[in-house]
Motif scaffolding. Structure first.
Motif, mmCIF file in Angstrom:
data_model
loop_
_atom_site.group_PDB
_atom_site.id
_atom_site.type_symbol
_atom_site.label_atom_id
_atom_site.label_comp_id
_atom_site.label_asym_id
_atom_site.label_seq_id
_atom_site.Cartn_x
_atom_site.Cartn_y
_atom_site.Cartn_z
ATOM 1 N N MET A 244 0.825 -1.207 0.000
ATOM 2 C CA MET A 244 0.000 0.000 0.000
ATOM 3 C C MET A 244 0.859 1.256 0.000
ATOM 4 S SD MET A 244 -3.102 -0.828 -0.024
ATOM 5 C CE MET A 244 -3.417 0.905 0.043
ATOM 6 N N PHE A 247 2.641 1.802 -3.268
ATOM 7 C CA PHE A 247 1.798 2.351 -4.327
ATOM 8 C C PHE A 247 1.562 3.831 -4.102
ATOM 9 C CE2 PHE A 247 -2.096 3.674 -6.317
ATOM 10 C CZ PHE A 247 -1.885 3.238 -7.610
ATOM 11 N N ALA A 251 2.495 6.644 -6.800
ATOM 12 C CA ALA A 251 1.465 7.539 -7.324
ATOM 13 C C ALA A 251 1.838 8.992 -7.064
ATOM 14 C CB ALA A 251 0.120 7.211 -6.690
ATOM 15 N N TRP A 284 -1.515 7.788 15.151
ATOM 16 C CA TRP A 284 -2.079 8.224 13.878
ATOM 17 C C TRP A 284 -1.058 8.200 12.749
ATOM 18 C CZ3 TRP A 284 -7.210 8.847 13.593
ATOM 19 C CH2 TRP A 284 -7.913 9.059 14.781
ATOM 20 N N ASP A 286 0.331 5.951 11.018
ATOM 21 C CA ASP A 286 0.122 5.042 9.893
ATOM 22 C C ASP A 286 -0.981 5.495 8.947
ATOM 23 O OD1 ASP A 286 2.066 3.130 10.062
ATOM 24 O OD2 ASP A 286 1.060 2.100 11.715
ATOM 25 N N ILE A 287 -1.609 6.603 9.279
ATOM 26 C CA ILE A 287 -2.701 7.076 8.446
ATOM 27 C C ILE A 287 -2.175 8.067 7.396
ATOM 28 C CG2 ILE A 287 -3.743 9.206 9.312
ATOM 29 C CD1 ILE A 287 -6.175 7.539 10.039
ATOM 30 N N PHE A 289 0.051 7.969 5.000
ATOM 31 C CA PHE A 289 0.174 7.609 3.586
ATOM 32 C C PHE A 289 -1.177 7.719 2.904
ATOM 33 C CE2 PHE A 289 -1.499 3.557 4.906
ATOM 34 C CZ PHE A 289 -2.100 3.073 3.765
ATOM 35 N N PHE A 290 -2.224 7.421 3.653
ATOM 36 C CA PHE A 290 -3.581 7.494 3.086
ATOM 37 C C PHE A 290 -3.956 8.948 2.801
ATOM 38 C CE2 PHE A 290 -8.258 7.339 3.490
ATOM 39 C CZ PHE A 290 -8.497 6.360 2.548
ATOM 40 N N ILE A 293 -2.074 10.008 -0.292
ATOM 41 C CA ILE A 293 -2.573 9.495 -1.574
ATOM 42 C C ILE A 293 -3.908 10.144 -1.916
ATOM 43 C CG2 ILE A 293 -3.806 7.432 -0.763
ATOM 44 C CD1 ILE A 293 -2.810 5.991 -3.159
ATOM 45 N N MET A 294 -4.730 10.433 -0.915
ATOM 46 C CA MET A 294 -5.979 11.143 -1.180
ATOM 47 C C MET A 294 -5.685 12.530 -1.751
ATOM 48 S SD MET A 294 -8.687 9.357 -0.416
ATOM 49 C CE MET A 294 -10.092 10.038 0.387
ATOM 50 N N ILE A 297 -4.662 12.173 -5.366
ATOM 51 C CA ILE A 297 -5.792 11.867 -6.242
ATOM 52 C C ILE A 297 -6.648 13.109 -6.446
ATOM 53 C CG2 ILE A 297 -7.948 10.584 -6.367
ATOM 54 C CD1 ILE A 297 -6.526 8.250 -5.106
ATOM 55 N N LEU B 101 -14.602 12.176 -3.171
ATOM 56 C CA LEU B 101 -13.209 12.596 -3.344
ATOM 57 C C LEU B 101 -12.488 11.790 -4.423
ATOM 58 C CD1 LEU B 101 -12.094 13.145 0.343
ATOM 59 C CD2 LEU B 101 -12.772 14.839 -1.329
ATOM 60 N N ILE B 102 -12.761 10.478 -4.500
ATOM 61 C CA ILE B 102 -11.879 9.652 -5.331
ATOM 62 C C ILE B 102 -12.514 9.111 -6.596
ATOM 63 C CG2 ILE B 102 -10.357 8.941 -3.473
ATOM 64 C CD1 ILE B 102 -11.906 6.375 -3.297
ATOM 65 N N LEU B 105 -11.281 10.048 -10.220
ATOM 66 C CA LEU B 105 -10.109 9.344 -10.741
ATOM 67 C C LEU B 105 -10.326 7.877 -10.416
ATOM 68 C CD1 LEU B 105 -7.750 11.478 -11.465
ATOM 69 C CD2 LEU B 105 -6.395 9.937 -10.162
ATOM 70 N N TYR B 109 -6.966 3.764 -9.007
ATOM 71 C CA TYR B 109 -6.869 4.603 -7.818
ATOM 72 C C TYR B 109 -7.998 4.297 -6.848
ATOM 73 C CZ TYR B 109 -3.261 7.193 -10.185
ATOM 74 O OH TYR B 109 -2.094 7.533 -10.800
ATOM 75 N N ILE B 112 -7.254 0.914 -5.134
ATOM 76 C CA ILE B 112 -6.196 0.947 -4.132
ATOM 77 C C ILE B 112 -6.674 1.678 -2.881
ATOM 78 C CG2 ILE B 112 -3.880 1.745 -3.644
ATOM 79 C CD1 ILE B 112 -3.509 -0.194 -5.678
ATOM 80 N N VAL B 113 -7.400 2.764 -3.062
ATOM 81 C CA VAL B 113 -7.889 3.483 -1.881
ATOM 82 C C VAL B 113 -8.832 2.588 -1.085
ATOM 83 C CG1 VAL B 113 -9.352 5.373 -1.131
ATOM 84 C CG2 VAL B 113 -7.536 5.801 -2.750
ATOM 85 N N ALA B 116 -7.174 0.157 1.166
ATOM 86 C CA ALA B 116 -6.644 0.681 2.426
ATOM 87 C C ALA B 116 -7.744 0.962 3.447
ATOM 88 C CB ALA B 116 -5.852 1.960 2.164
ATOM 89 N N ILE B 120 -7.415 1.745 7.476
ATOM 90 C CA ILE B 120 -7.546 3.128 7.929
ATOM 91 C C ILE B 120 -8.645 3.249 8.987
ATOM 92 C CG2 ILE B 120 -8.184 5.453 7.177
ATOM 93 C CD1 ILE B 120 -5.385 4.495 6.344
ATOM 94 N N ILE B 123 -7.403 1.895 12.229
ATOM 95 C CA ILE B 123 -6.501 2.805 12.949
ATOM 96 C C ILE B 123 -7.306 3.907 13.627
ATOM 97 C CG2 ILE B 123 -4.641 4.486 12.673
ATOM 98 C CD1 ILE B 123 -3.605 2.783 10.362
ATOM 99 N N ASN B 127 -7.607 4.500 17.705
ATOM 100 C CA ASN B 127 -7.054 5.702 18.318
ATOM 101 C C ASN B 127 -8.078 6.522 19.077
ATOM 102 O OD1 ASN B 127 -4.140 6.030 17.829
ATOM 103 N ND2 ASN B 127 -4.771 5.626 15.745
#
Lengths: 307, 311
Positions: A244, A247, A251, A284, A286-287, A289-290, A293-294, A297, B101-102, B105, B109, B112-113, B116, B120, B123, B127
């Motif tokens: 993940m 990628f 990207a 937080w 690890d969040i 990269f998300f 990538i958002m 995009i 949002l995604i 595209l 994309y 892959i989102v 995750a 996500i 997490i 938390n």
């Protein structure tokens, strides 16, 4: 010119940010660079495959995991140091990667992009669960003395070994650049990546090039598997998160831009390290990269709508 | 085959499914519940796939629904049934935001989102200790419907009915034409006046509502939610393998696949406690490479061939 100026501004901003961070929290810079090196070294092979074969390999991290397991058993059986296993692991994984490519991915090259995605997802599950079935989900680690070497500067004390990943990442990026621009095979690969039909017309064996590039990428990731073993414990699911993150780095850099992966990794590594430096934010990290990538995009889709 | 005969057969299966608790013990009912749950998830996954978008986020939206429902009961004092509806709405809202949002595209994309998403959401929930109980999760005071085996079975069956109904509606309404057009050729679809973004967003939200809804049912019927149990990758992997094996782009295919693989899963779980999931990985690879239409596709092809011979 406009693009160059913007890049220069970005680089300058990056340097300023790094200096500020270095003065304020030097450990963030150190740990951030170390994990950036690791991320980049794992992401570069994925960028290579994506840029030339145009396949998103969701089993990318799993290839590394399999290589790490193979090196682990080779090392524990023979008492060899994982560092010596890097080259054999690369060779063996390249063979394995080529076999997987010939048996599966090559047959799906002509089918829709999304079929390829499901296919490599299936490969990822098969690898991780296959290892789980054979060796259980127990974590395994080789403890080595030189890994714990540390350096003390003033009040600061930190591990030196993980910097090896920074060098490996740099060497990979530079080596690939030389390979792709200086050698005939590399130039052919680049041509195939840009336009497979055109490359075929001028007499390049496209199929052979794809196989070669895939084998080269799995060789790199296989070597990384052995190197990864020097520092981290391994378990069947260890590779997944790297797929993940790789990628998202590819990207961010833009597909086909291998040096850009280095910059993206530095951004990811530093931001994660910065988050980890604060107690309340640690969970937080690890969040990030998300979020990155958002952002990428969103940026792309906004740019796409303008033009 | 005769169309009326098929209809009668389907009605018989439906009656048998509703009446199952009358002649099955607790263990078969439990197995049936699992099969039904995965079947419903497989159908929703396929509904989105008909537009050419692959979601790997089933487990994410499912787990989000489970948490929304358990939190709705614990923190907002909802009744369990209401909380299940709330779970669907919440997952739909999350999907609306993410999709907005995604989905411009799309394709890789988007996939892959969604891949995750489960991680996500996990997490985020881990938390927010004080609100969600962190890694230890949350436990309800009691299970919905007093934990009666047949009651829980019917509740899960109701979840499946919702998924089936939506899927049939998709097949019979404008959705079918819009999604098929988008899947076949986006440019052509666009030039015939289809607003691709809106159709995809609507489909993503609808399927996510059902997935969240099913998650709510799951959370209420087990009476607890922990990050590891409700975001389990199985909730993505199994439905995907089931729909692929049964045959994609249809309602019947995922049903087939779910019955086959669901029963196989129970058996495999007993034979190989760890690592039996490797079977699903292998199934996915084989189906994609050799039988892209799945088993239903094979049957259809055989049917067509025999009819061709008759003619």
């Amino acid at each position: 010119m406009a693009i160059k100026r913007r890049t220069a501004i970005l680089v300058a901003l990056g340097i300023v940010a790094a200096v500020v961070v270095a003065l304020w929290k030097p450990t963030v810079l150190i740990y951030g660079m170390q994990s950036a090196g690791l991320y980049a070294a794992i992401a570069i092979p994925m960028g290579l495959v994506l840029g030339i074969v145009h396949i998103v390999n969701l089993a990318h991290g799993e290839f590394m995991m399999v290589a790490a397991y193979a090196s682990y058993f080779a090392c524990t059986a023979s008492g060899m140091d994982p560092l010596l296993a890097v080259l054999p692991a690369a060779a063996v994984t390249a063979g394995f990667g080529l076999l997987v490519y010939k048996l599966t991915i090559r047959r799906a090259l002509k089918s829709p992009e999304l079929n390829q995605l499901i296919l490599t997802f299936g490969l990822a599950i098969t690898f991780s669960q296959g290892v789980n079935l054979l060796f259980s989900s127990q974590t395994r680690k080789i403890s080595l003395e030189y890994v714990s070497a540390s350096l003390t500067i003033g009040e600061l004390s930190f591990g030196v070994w993980p910097f090896v990943f920074v060098f490996v990442a740099g060497a990979m990026a530079y080596g690939l650049k030389l390979f792709l621009t200086r050698t005939t095979t590399g130039k052919a690969a680049l041509a195939v990546g840009q336009n497979p039909r055109g490359a075929a017309i001028v007499g390049i064996d496209v199929d052979r090039t794809y196989g070669l590039v895939f084998a080269l990428a799995t060789a790199l990731i296989g070597g990384m598997g052995a190197l990864f073993l020097t520092r981290s414990a391994i378990f069947p699911g260890v590779g997944g998160p790297f797929t993940m993150k790789s990628f998202s780095l590819v990207a961010m850099a833009g597909i086909g831009n291998i040096p850009g992966i280095l910059g993206a990794s530095v951004l990811l590594g530093l931001s994660e390290a910065l988050m980890r430096a604060f107690r309340g934010l640690r969970g937080w990290a690890d969040i990030i990269f998300f979020v990155l990538i958002m952002a990428v995009i969103l940026g792309r889709s906004i740019k796409g709508r303008k033009s | 085959m005769n169309r009326n005969l098929l209809r009668i057969l389907a009605a018989l299966v439906a009656v048998a499914a509703v009446a199952l608790p009358a002649f099955a013990g607790a263990y078969p009912l439990q197995v049936a519940r699992n099969v039904i749950l995965y079947m419903a998830l497989a159908i929703t996954w396929d509904m989105l796939l008909r537009s050419g978008q692959i979601s790997f986020g089933i487990a994410g939206l499912f787990g989000l629904g489970a948490y929304a429902s358990v939190l709705g009961v614990l923190r907002a004092g909802m009744s369990p049934l209401l909380s299940i509806a709330f779970a669907g709405a919440f997952a739909g809202l999350a999907a609306l935001l993410i999709g907005f949002l995604i989905l411009r595209l799309r394709a890789i994309y988007f996939s892959i989102v969604t891949l995750a998403l489960a991680e996500i959401f996990r997490i985020v929930i881990q938390n927010l200790h004080d609100f969600t109980g962190g890694p230890e999760g949350l436990v309800l005071d009691g299970v919905i419907l007093g934990g009666s085996a047949s009651g829980l079975y019917w509740l899960t069956l109701a979840g499946l009915a919702v998924a089936l109904g939506a899927s049939w509606w998709f097949e019979k309404s404008k959705f079918h034409f819009a999604l098929t057009a988008i899947r076949n050729n986006e440019t052509a679809a666009k030039s015939s006046g289809i607003d691709i973004f809106r159709w995809l967003l609507a489909t993503f939200v609808i399927t996510s509502v059902i997935q969240g809804f099913l998650g709510g049912i799951y959370g209420q019927s087990y009476g607890f939610a922990t990050p590891d149990s409700v975001f389990d990758a199985n909730f993505t992997l199994l439905p995907l393998a089931m729909a692929l094996l049964g045959g994609i782009h249809s309602t019947v295919g995922p049903i087939f696949g779910a019955v086959l693989l669901g029963l196989a899963a129970e058996w495999l779980k007993l034979q190989i406690p760890y690592g039996h999931l490797v079977v699903y990985g292998v199934i996915i690879i084989i189906v994609i490479l050799f039988i892209p239409g799945g088993l239903y596709g094979l049957i259809k092809k055989a049917n067509r061939a025999s009819e061709g011979r008759k003619a």
